[in-house]
Design an enzyme around this catalytic site. Structure first.
Site, PDB file in Angstrom:
ATOM      1  N   SER A  20      -6.546  -9.533  13.673  1.00 31.27           N
ATOM      2  CA  SER A  20      -6.421  -8.738  12.441  1.00 31.27           C
ATOM      3  C   SER A  20      -6.811  -7.286  12.678  1.00 31.27           C
ATOM      4  O   SER A  20      -6.687  -6.456  11.777  1.00 31.27           O
ATOM      5  CB  SER A  20      -7.279  -9.338  11.316  1.00 31.27           C
ATOM      6  OG  SER A  20      -8.626  -9.456  11.712  1.00 31.27           O
ATOM      7  N   ASN A 107     -17.879 -14.523   7.793  1.00 31.20           N
ATOM      8  CA  ASN A 107     -17.342 -14.848   6.463  1.00 31.20           C
ATOM      9  C   ASN A 107     -17.991 -14.017   5.358  1.00 31.20           C
ATOM     10  O   ASN A 107     -17.293 -13.480   4.493  1.00 31.20           O
ATOM     11  CB  ASN A 107     -17.496 -16.345   6.171  1.00 31.20           C
ATOM     12  CG  ASN A 107     -16.653 -17.184   7.110  1.00 31.20           C
ATOM     13  OD1 ASN A 107     -15.804 -16.646   7.834  1.00 31.20           O
ATOM     14  ND2 ASN A 107     -16.882 -18.486   7.123  1.00 31.20           N
ATOM     15  N   THR A 152      14.899   4.083 -30.098  1.00 26.85           N
ATOM     16  CA  THR A 152      14.693   2.641 -29.931  1.00 26.85           C
ATOM     17  C   THR A 152      16.046   2.134 -29.432  1.00 26.85           C
ATOM     18  O   THR A 152      17.085   2.686 -29.806  1.00 26.85           O
ATOM     19  CB  THR A 152      14.306   1.934 -31.246  1.00 26.85           C
ATOM     20  OG1 THR A 152      15.339   2.149 -32.201  1.00 26.85           O
ATOM     21  CG2 THR A 152      12.990   2.466 -31.814  1.00 26.85           C
ATOM     22  N   HIS A 153      16.027   1.145 -28.569  1.00 23.34           N
ATOM     23  CA  HIS A 153      17.259   0.671 -27.903  1.00 23.34           C
ATOM     24  C   HIS A 153      17.949   1.822 -27.163  1.00 23.34           C
ATOM     25  O   HIS A 153      19.150   1.786 -26.949  1.00 23.34           O
ATOM     26  CB  HIS A 153      18.246   0.061 -28.896  1.00 23.34           C
ATOM     27  CG  HIS A 153      17.634  -0.924 -29.841  1.00 23.34           C
ATOM     28  ND1 HIS A 153      17.596  -2.282 -29.584  1.00 23.34           N
ATOM     29  CD2 HIS A 153      16.994  -0.756 -31.033  1.00 23.34           C
ATOM     30  CE1 HIS A 153      16.979  -2.902 -30.593  1.00 23.34           C
ATOM     31  NE2 HIS A 153      16.592  -1.994 -31.479  1.00 23.34           N
ATOM     32  N   SER A 274      21.040  17.589  -2.283  1.00 29.52           N
ATOM     33  CA  SER A 274      21.996  16.688  -1.646  1.00 29.52           C
ATOM     34  C   SER A 274      22.566  17.397  -0.428  1.00 29.52           C
ATOM     35  O   SER A 274      22.765  18.603  -0.436  1.00 29.52           O
ATOM     36  CB  SER A 274      23.117  16.354  -2.627  1.00 29.52           C
ATOM     37  OG  SER A 274      24.269  15.957  -1.918  1.00 29.52           O
ATOM     38  N   LYS A 280      23.342  19.725  -6.619  1.00 28.16           N
ATOM     39  CA  LYS A 280      22.475  18.612  -7.006  1.00 28.16           C
ATOM     40  C   LYS A 280      21.005  18.851  -6.734  1.00 28.16           C
ATOM     41  O   LYS A 280      20.623  19.480  -5.759  1.00 28.16           O
ATOM     42  CB  LYS A 280      22.909  17.331  -6.275  1.00 28.16           C
ATOM     43  CG  LYS A 280      24.210  16.801  -6.814  1.00 28.16           C
ATOM     44  CD  LYS A 280      24.352  15.319  -6.598  1.00 28.16           C
ATOM     45  CE  LYS A 280      23.473  14.543  -7.533  1.00 28.16           C
ATOM     46  NZ  LYS A 280      23.554  13.105  -7.250  1.00 28.16           N
ATOM     47  N   ASN A 282      17.906  16.105  -6.888  1.00 25.39           N
ATOM     48  CA  ASN A 282      17.673  14.681  -7.137  1.00 25.39           C
ATOM     49  C   ASN A 282      16.198  14.385  -7.408  1.00 25.39           C
ATOM     50  O   ASN A 282      15.329  14.920  -6.730  1.00 25.39           O
ATOM     51  CB  ASN A 282      18.151  13.860  -5.943  1.00 25.39           C
ATOM     52  CG  ASN A 282      19.655  13.996  -5.733  1.00 25.39           C
ATOM     53  OD1 ASN A 282      20.407  14.126  -6.696  1.00 25.39           O
ATOM     54  ND2 ASN A 282      20.083  14.006  -4.488  1.00 25.39           N
ATOM     55  N   GLU A 287      12.074   8.519  -8.530  1.00 26.51           N
ATOM     56  CA  GLU A 287      12.752   7.262  -8.186  1.00 26.51           C
ATOM     57  C   GLU A 287      11.891   6.415  -7.256  1.00 26.51           C
ATOM     58  O   GLU A 287      11.857   5.188  -7.351  1.00 26.51           O
ATOM     59  CB  GLU A 287      14.105   7.552  -7.542  1.00 26.51           C
ATOM     60  CG  GLU A 287      15.103   8.130  -8.530  1.00 26.51           C
ATOM     61  CD  GLU A 287      16.373   8.623  -7.854  1.00 26.51           C
ATOM     62  OE1 GLU A 287      17.449   8.197  -8.251  1.00 26.51           O
ATOM     63  OE2 GLU A 287      16.291   9.449  -6.920  1.00 26.51           O
ATOM     64  N   TYR A 314     -14.078 -20.784   3.362  1.00 26.73           N
ATOM     65  CA  TYR A 314     -13.215 -19.817   4.034  1.00 26.73           C
ATOM     66  C   TYR A 314     -12.091 -20.529   4.775  1.00 26.73           C
ATOM     67  O   TYR A 314     -12.325 -21.539   5.426  1.00 26.73           O
ATOM     68  CB  TYR A 314     -14.031 -18.972   5.024  1.00 26.73           C
ATOM     69  CG  TYR A 314     -13.182 -17.968   5.796  1.00 26.73           C
ATOM     70  CD1 TYR A 314     -12.934 -16.699   5.292  1.00 26.73           C
ATOM     71  CD2 TYR A 314     -12.599 -18.316   7.028  1.00 26.73           C
ATOM     72  CE1 TYR A 314     -12.132 -15.799   5.973  1.00 26.73           C
ATOM     73  CE2 TYR A 314     -11.796 -17.422   7.722  1.00 26.73           C
ATOM     74  CZ  TYR A 314     -11.567 -16.163   7.188  1.00 26.73           C
ATOM     75  OH  TYR A 314     -10.778 -15.286   7.858  1.00 26.73           O
ATOM     76  N   GLN A 319      -7.445 -14.056   5.888  1.00 21.27           N
ATOM     77  CA  GLN A 319      -7.318 -12.829   6.674  1.00 21.27           C
ATOM     78  C   GLN A 319      -6.111 -12.008   6.179  1.00 21.27           C
ATOM     79  O   GLN A 319      -6.083 -10.794   6.318  1.00 21.27           O
ATOM     80  CB  GLN A 319      -7.162 -13.201   8.145  1.00 21.27           C
ATOM     81  CG  GLN A 319      -6.996 -12.039   9.087  1.00 21.27           C
ATOM     82  CD  GLN A 319      -7.305 -12.456  10.516  1.00 21.27           C
ATOM     83  OE1 GLN A 319      -8.456 -12.599  10.885  1.00 21.27           O
ATOM     84  NE2 GLN A 319      -6.269 -12.674  11.310  1.00 21.27           N
ATOM     85  N   LYS A 322      -5.850  -8.655   3.344  1.00 18.40           N
ATOM     86  CA  LYS A 322      -6.016  -7.200   3.450  1.00 18.40           C
ATOM     87  C   LYS A 322      -4.704  -6.400   3.438  1.00 18.40           C
ATOM     88  O   LYS A 322      -4.622  -5.391   2.709  1.00 18.40           O
ATOM     89  CB  LYS A 322      -6.859  -6.866   4.682  1.00 18.40           C
ATOM     90  CG  LYS A 322      -8.352  -7.203   4.452  1.00 18.40           C
ATOM     91  CD  LYS A 322      -9.169  -7.153   5.694  1.00 18.40           C
ATOM     92  CE  LYS A 322      -9.585  -8.432   6.356  1.00 18.40           C
ATOM     93  NZ  LYS A 322      -9.421  -9.716   5.784  1.00 18.40           N
TER      94      LYS A 322
HETATM   95  N1  ARG Z   1     -10.892 -11.390  10.566  1.00 16.81           N
HETATM   96  C1  ARG Z   1     -11.388 -12.378   9.662  1.00 16.81           C
HETATM   97  C2  ARG Z   1     -10.811 -12.123   8.272  1.00 16.81           C
HETATM   98  O1  ARG Z   1     -10.435 -11.043   8.004  1.00 16.81           O
HETATM   99  C3  ARG Z   1     -12.868 -12.334   9.578  1.00 16.81           C
HETATM  100  C4  ARG Z   1     -13.497 -13.613   9.164  1.00 16.81           C
HETATM  101  C5  ARG Z   1     -13.362 -14.594  10.259  1.00 16.81           C
HETATM  102  N2  ARG Z   1     -14.085 -15.787   9.966  1.00 16.81           N
HETATM  103  C6  ARG Z   1     -13.842 -16.947  10.571  1.00 16.81           C
HETATM  104  N3  ARG Z   1     -14.503 -17.947  10.196  1.00 16.81           N
HETATM  105  N4  ARG Z   1     -12.964 -17.033  11.520  1.00 16.81           N
HETATM  106  O2  ARG Z   1     -10.745 -12.995   7.441  1.00 16.81           O
END
Ligand code: ARG
Length: 457
Positions: A20, A107, A152-153, A274, A280, A282, A287, A314, A319, A322
């Site tokens: 990760s 964790n 409206t509409h 453009s 133009k 834009n 958008e 966990y 993971q 993120k």
């Molecule tokens: N890279 C892991 C995550 O973002 C960290 C936690 C890892 N924990 C584990 N028990 N392998 O979730």
């Protein structure tokens, strides 16, 4: 046979799927802050010696300086930001580095780091929203009396003031800010010390690490603390609803900037030309704000689906929490800045807006209302009489107040010359003076209140 590009076989596949670090290196500041709070607490509790704590803290400080200067190195064998920092710490200070991970787990570490990151993102969103609100309120204050068609509409309905229309987005963004504030309040508990899932036998002081990291209190259940990603979902939900509002505003500005409307000229700085049509301009930024809302909502959906089938506590699926949050936050920050710029720097063509409000028989309701209040006619009948007047004006291709009194009286004899005062777009908006209505006097009051809330003046 099945390894394909993974020449080294299963170990190469595992290394790549497990890593990760390519994205969680964004957590390095939070990770180091969490570790520094943790080692200070371990020393205060006598779990590690003061001397070792000083060495570890000095190492962490040095790593922070390195990352600040050179970025975070990406070694897939080290999996994630937590192991990357720890590995560098042991290179710098030797085996004593191993004491840092006493009484914690990755964790609770990742849960803490991520909360800290999301807390900052919530604060950035609030600041971006406040900037957009300042632009909305400033422009609304300039246009409390500028008249435009209200729809409206998407059909001309009644005249409204441009200030009133802009202040509608002030209300929407106020709700967005309150959603982020609620989410931030709920997020503000510290998981550190929950360890892998069950807590720890070491005599830690969870209040101390919670205080050091600016949280309100430690979390109360270690299983929940390591498996909870509600704070990230709360952020993504608030971000989705905010993006949805920005998208609606962007859509209106795109419409208004189109030639048949011609209500606004978007700032050159937030538009493009453009390559083949020289005339133009834009509305690309608007958008893209509209488009990015879809991606942000996708990020919220993505994390909900990641979480929905997971047992406590966990699982590695988590993971994947993120990337959607990082992506959504980057997009939201950008969209907020783009919309603030667009609102602040667009030029409103109030002459065209007023003409459009007159063109669509937008004061027909005022005629009906006049028949009710001045001639005592029941509203349904007044509505019918007004329909006949609109039809006549359409046939003559004139505005309602351009119909001669004799023609109006031919439709209904109870109409007299006082009606004309009610039929202009100005008197129409002035009449809508109920609380929260579009009358300039009402809008001025709302703008004043908003300026005060934003600390303007
Ligand atoms: N890279 C892991 C995550 O973002 C960290 C936690 C890892 N924990 C584990 N028990 N392998 O979730």
């Amino acid at each position: 046979m099945w390894g394909g590009r993974f020449a080294e076989g299963p170990s190469a596949i595992m290394r790549e799927i497990n890593a990760s670090i390519p994205f969680d290196k964004q957590l390095w500041r939070q990770d180091i802050a969490g570790s520094r709070a943790h080692i200070a607490m371990l020393a205060a509790q006598g779990i590690v010696s003061a001397e070792d704590a000083v060495t570890i803290d000095g190492g962490l400080e040095q790593i922070a300086a390195e990352y600040e200067r050179d970025g975070v190195p990406e070694d897939w064998d080290l999996e994630d930001i937590h192991m990357t920092v720890e590995a560098r710490l042991s290179e710098l200070i030797g085996p004593v580095a191993g004491r840092l991970h006493t009484a914690r787990s990755r964790n609770d570490q990742v849960a803490t780091d991520f909360r800290l990151w999301v807390r900052d993102a919530m604060e950035r969103a609030d600041a971006g929203l406040a900037a957009l609100q300042r632009a909305l309120v400033t422009r609304a204050g300039e246009h409390t009396g500028s008249i435009m068609p209200g729809f409206t509409h998407l059909q001309t309905a009644q005249p409204v003031t441009l200030g009133h229309h802009l202040m509608a987005y002030y209300e929407m963004t106020s709700r967005d800010r309150s959603r982020f504030a609620d989410a931030r309040a709920r997020l503000n508990e510290c998981p550190l010390g929950s360890a892998a899932l069950a807590g720890t036998g070491f005599p830690i002081d969870r209040q101390a690490t919670s205080d050091a990291l600016g949280f309100g209190a430690p979390t109360r259940n270690s299983l929940d603390a390591v498996s909870d990603r509600d704070f990230a979902l709360d952020y993504l939900m608030a971000a989705s609803q905010c993006a949805l509002h920005l998208s609606r505003l962007a859509e209106e500005m795109i419409l208004w900037a189109s030639q048949p409307f011609g209500f606004i000229r978007l700032p050159d700085t937030l538009s493009t030309g453009s390559s083949i049509m020289p005339q133009k301009k834009n509305p690309d930024a608007a958008e893209l704000v509209r488009g990015h809302a879809g991606r942000i909502i996708g990020c919220a959906t993505s994390l909900m689906i990641t979480m929905k089938g997971l047992p406590l506590a966990y699982s590695k699926d988590m993971q994947d929490d993120k990337p959607p949050v990082f992506e959504a936050a980057g997009l939201l920050d950008l969209c907020l800045a783009a919309m603030a710029g667009m609102v602040a720097d667009s030029a409103f063509d109030t002459v065209r807006m007023r003409a459009a409000a007159e063109a669509g028989y937008a004061t027909a309701t005022d005629l009906a209302d006049w028949l009710v209040t001045e001639a005592g006619i029941p509203f349904r009948e007044a509505h019918h009489i007004t329909g006949a007047a609109v039809k006549l004006a359409e046939e003559r291709k004139v505005a309602l107040d351009a119909l001669p009194l004799t023609d109006l009286r031919a439709i209904d004899a109870r109409i007299d010359e006082r009606v004309f005062a009610a039929l202009s777009v100005e008197s129409s908006v002035a009449a809508r003076s109920s609380y929260g209505g579009t009358a300039p006097e009402q809008v001025k009051q709302r703008v004043e209140q908003a300026r005060e809330a934003l600390g303007l003046d």
